[in-house]
Each structure stands twice: as C-alpha cells, then as structure tokens.
Design a protein around this motif. Sequence first.
Motif: not given
Length: 150
Positions: A138-143
């Motif tokens: 997974t990859t989470l990029d909040t912006k």
Amino acid sequence: MSRRIALSVAAGAVVLGGAGAFALVYAGEQPPALATSTARYTAPDGDRDGSLTFTTDVTASSDVKSVKVLAWPANSSFAKKGLTANDMAAAESAVCKPSGGDTERCTYKVTISRAEADESPRGLWHVAVLTTTEDGDTTLDTKTADFTVV
C-alpha cells in the motif's frame, strides 16, 4: 601475483552480481508509486452541476487492486490529527486502466450539486489517495494533489 588479482576480480564479480540480483528483487517489491497527479474542480454554474476530476498514474510491481480517493479541506480536522489508512476505508474508488508496462491511469470523477457546493468549506482542498496492490503493498499519499473551492 596475477593469480591473486584474478581471484580478487572473480570474488568481486560474484559480490557485485549478488548485489545486483538483490537490487532487482528489492526493486520488484517497491510499494505502488503515484505520478502525474492532477485535480480539477469546476463549481456549479446556473443549472449546471459542478465536478471534481482527479487523475493519477500508478506504477506497481503487481496489479493494482484498489485506488481510494478522498478530497478534504486543508482546514479540517485531518490537517491537525493527520489522515490515516483507516480514514480512507470508506473513501470512494477510482477507475484504473492499463496505460503501459507496470503503470495504470486511474481516474476519479464526482458530480457536485449546487447544494453540496454551498455547504463545502471555501479555500484550499487536498486529495488523499490510498493505493493497494494485489500483493497487499500500500501507499498512502495524503496530499497527492490540491484544488481550490471559491
């Protein structure tokens, strides 16, 4: 003396070859990467609904299982506490299509009514993306991208 040099060269080649193989295996296990992300917000006008369209290119070593997208105001509680993968659980999904090699082009589009636009905070908004592959990476990029509601 030349025999010692030959053994050193052979040993070095084995070490470098092993390091190269490790680098290839390691590169194959990288989490999904996002690139060329854009967000376009169009406000409702008259009787016409507005929209938010977000696109991104996802490169991953295994197939993309899901791409969750969440637009959030920069002055919301997420700005203070931080956005997590758990926060993304109820987010809507983008539609992804292969675009060459290990890359997929993912698009998320939502219609925005006049009432929704009137209730939305004005100012800067961010787009968060949670990408999950079939292998579970997974990859989470909040912006990932920004847009402005006026």
